[in-house]
Write a protein that holds these residues in place. Structure first.
Motif, PDB file in Angstrom:
ATOM      1  N   LEU A  21     112.819  33.196  58.721  1.00 28.68           N
ATOM      2  CA  LEU A  21     112.383  32.508  57.500  1.00 28.68           C
ATOM      3  C   LEU A  21     111.714  33.480  56.535  1.00 28.68           C
ATOM      4  N   ARG A  22     110.931  34.415  57.053  1.00 32.12           N
ATOM      5  CA  ARG A  22     110.321  35.424  56.181  1.00 32.12           C
ATOM      6  C   ARG A  22     111.397  36.299  55.526  1.00 32.12           C
ATOM      7  N   TYR A  23     112.399  36.660  56.302  1.00 35.04           N
ATOM      8  CA  TYR A  23     113.499  37.466  55.760  1.00 35.04           C
ATOM      9  C   TYR A  23     114.252  36.696  54.680  1.00 35.04           C
ATOM     10  N   TYR A  24     114.576  35.438  54.952  1.00 34.85           N
ATOM     11  CA  TYR A  24     115.256  34.613  53.949  1.00 34.85           C
ATOM     12  C   TYR A  24     114.423  34.519  52.667  1.00 34.85           C
ATOM     13  N   ASP A  25     113.111  34.473  52.803  1.00 35.47           N
ATOM     14  CA  ASP A  25     112.230  34.454  51.639  1.00 35.47           C
ATOM     15  C   ASP A  25     112.335  35.788  50.891  1.00 35.47           C
ATOM     16  N   ARG A  26     112.273  36.896  51.607  1.00 41.78           N
ATOM     17  CA  ARG A  26     112.327  38.220  50.974  1.00 41.78           C
ATOM     18  C   ARG A  26     113.615  38.429  50.192  1.00 41.78           C
ATOM     19  N   ILE A  27     114.729  37.918  50.698  1.00 41.69           N
ATOM     20  CA  ILE A  27     116.012  38.127  50.000  1.00 41.69           C
ATOM     21  C   ILE A  27     116.309  37.020  48.991  1.00 41.69           C
ATOM     22  N   GLY A  28     115.404  36.048  48.883  1.00 38.34           N
ATOM     23  CA  GLY A  28     115.577  34.986  47.896  1.00 38.34           C
ATOM     24  C   GLY A  28     116.538  33.889  48.304  1.00 38.34           C
ATOM     25  N   LEU A  29     116.872  33.818  49.575  1.00 36.57           N
ATOM     26  CA  LEU A  29     117.812  32.799  50.042  1.00 36.57           C
ATOM     27  C   LEU A  29     117.130  31.461  50.277  1.00 36.57           C
ATOM     28  N   PHE A  30     115.933  31.486  50.853  1.00 37.42           N
ATOM     29  CA  PHE A  30     115.244  30.254  51.239  1.00 37.42           C
ATOM     30  C   PHE A  30     113.749  30.480  51.058  1.00 37.42           C
ATOM     31  N   LYS A  31     113.242  30.021  49.930  1.00 37.72           N
ATOM     32  CA  LYS A  31     111.848  30.262  49.567  1.00 37.72           C
ATOM     33  C   LYS A  31     110.965  29.069  49.940  1.00 37.72           C
ATOM     34  N   PRO A  32     109.749  29.351  50.396  1.00 34.96           N
ATOM     35  CA  PRO A  32     108.813  28.258  50.660  1.00 34.96           C
ATOM     36  C   PRO A  32     108.398  27.592  49.342  1.00 34.96           C
ATOM     37  N   ILE A  33     107.971  26.339  49.437  1.00 38.77           N
ATOM     38  CA  ILE A  33     107.517  25.668  48.216  1.00 38.77           C
ATOM     39  C   ILE A  33     106.113  26.097  47.829  1.00 38.77           C
ATOM     40  N   TYR A  34     105.380  26.646  48.813  1.00 41.76           N
ATOM     41  CA  TYR A  34     104.013  27.063  48.537  1.00 41.76           C
ATOM     42  C   TYR A  34     103.631  28.209  49.459  1.00 41.76           C
ATOM     43  N   VAL A  35     102.968  29.207  48.898  1.00 41.62           N
ATOM     44  CA  VAL A  35     102.386  30.289  49.685  1.00 41.62           C
ATOM     45  C   VAL A  35     100.896  30.311  49.361  1.00 41.62           C
ATOM     46  N   ASP A  36     100.076  30.128  50.383  1.00 45.57           N
ATOM     47  CA  ASP A  36      98.633  30.124  50.194  1.00 45.57           C
ATOM     48  C   ASP A  36      98.199  31.499  49.671  1.00 45.57           C
ATOM     49  N   PRO A  37      97.512  31.536  48.528  1.00 37.80           N
ATOM     50  CA  PRO A  37      97.148  32.827  47.948  1.00 37.80           C
ATOM     51  C   PRO A  37      96.159  33.636  48.802  1.00 37.80           C
ATOM     52  N   ASN A  38      95.379  32.962  49.618  1.00 41.43           N
ATOM     53  CA  ASN A  38      94.388  33.652  50.448  1.00 41.43           C
ATOM     54  C   ASN A  38      94.962  34.108  51.781  1.00 41.43           C
ATOM     55  N   THR A  39      95.646  33.206  52.459  1.00 43.29           N
ATOM     56  CA  THR A  39      96.138  33.510  53.811  1.00 43.29           C
ATOM     57  C   THR A  39      97.561  34.051  53.818  1.00 43.29           C
ATOM     58  N   LYS A  40      98.291  33.828  52.735  1.00 44.69           N
ATOM     59  CA  LYS A  40      99.711  34.182  52.618  1.00 44.69           C
ATOM     60  C   LYS A  40     100.598  33.344  53.539  1.00 44.69           C
ATOM     61  N   TYR A  41     100.051  32.281  54.112  1.00 45.79           N
ATOM     62  CA  TYR A  41     100.862  31.377  54.940  1.00 45.79           C
ATOM     63  C   TYR A  41     101.895  30.694  54.068  1.00 45.79           C
ATOM     64  N   ARG A  42     103.087  30.578  54.607  1.00 43.91           N
ATOM     65  CA  ARG A  42     104.179  29.922  53.893  1.00 43.91           C
ATOM     66  C   ARG A  42     104.272  28.465  54.330  1.00 43.91           C
ATOM     67  N   TYR A  43     104.534  27.601  53.360  1.00 44.31           N
ATOM     68  CA  TYR A  43     104.715  26.176  53.635  1.00 44.31           C
ATOM     69  C   TYR A  43     106.001  25.708  52.978  1.00 44.31           C
ATOM     70  N   TYR A  44     106.665  24.807  53.643  1.00 43.04           N
ATOM     71  CA  TYR A  44     107.947  24.287  53.180  1.00 43.04           C
ATOM     72  C   TYR A  44     107.857  22.776  53.028  1.00 43.04           C
ATOM     73  N   SER A  45     108.712  22.237  52.209  1.00 40.97           N
ATOM     74  CA  SER A  45     108.851  20.791  52.087  1.00 40.97           C
ATOM     75  C   SER A  45     109.764  20.322  53.210  1.00 40.97           C
ATOM     76  N   ILE A  46     109.485  19.168  53.746  1.00 42.88           N
ATOM     77  CA  ILE A  46     110.366  18.616  54.783  1.00 42.88           C
ATOM     78  C   ILE A  46     111.763  18.393  54.206  1.00 42.88           C
ATOM     79  N   LEU A  47     111.848  18.268  52.887  1.00 41.73           N
ATOM     80  CA  LEU A  47     113.149  18.111  52.234  1.00 41.73           C
ATOM     81  C   LEU A  47     113.991  19.382  52.354  1.00 41.73           C
ATOM     82  N   GLN A  48     113.354  20.515  52.632  1.00 42.70           N
ATOM     83  CA  GLN A  48     114.085  21.768  52.792  1.00 42.70           C
ATOM     84  C   GLN A  48     114.746  21.875  54.169  1.00 42.70           C
ATOM     85  N   TYR A  49     114.419  20.978  55.056  1.00 44.25           N
ATOM     86  CA  TYR A  49     114.989  20.947  56.407  1.00 44.25           C
ATOM     87  C   TYR A  49     116.517  20.946  56.342  1.00 44.25           C
TER      88      TYR A  49
END
Length: 83
Positions: A21-49
């Motif tokens: 999932l991190r790789y897909y984010d880096r290449i722009g294939l599958f981006k999280p809907i939100y990345v916490d600015p402090n922790t850098k944790y990625r979050y996705y919408s259940i609709l992205q399932y």
């Protein structure tokens, strides 16, 4: 946070690794809907399932990631035109 799912949970649900999932984010294939600015944790919408399922199925059919990205971009463009 009810409408968001963590990278770990999505990875478990779709049987992929968090690194995938991190790789897909880096290449722009599958981006999280939100990345916490402090922790850098990625979050996705259940609709992205469903979208992740499509990516997995296309990979199983032998499509390259670049081809999948192009396919999804065309699909999005067509859906925007239709609406």
């Amino acid at each position: 946070m009810k409408d968001r799912i963590s990278i770990t949970d999505l990875a478990r649900l779709r049987n992929v690794t968090t690194e995938t999932l991190r790789y897909y984010d880096r290449i722009g294939l599958f981006k999280p809907i939100y990345v916490d600015p402090n922790t850098k944790y990625r979050y996705y919408s259940i609709l992205q399932y469903e979208k992740l399922g499509t990516i997995k199925e296309l990979r199983q059919l032998g499509m390259k990631l670049k081809e999948i990205k192009e396919y999804l971009e065309v699909r999005l463009t067509l859906s925007l035109i239709a609406n």
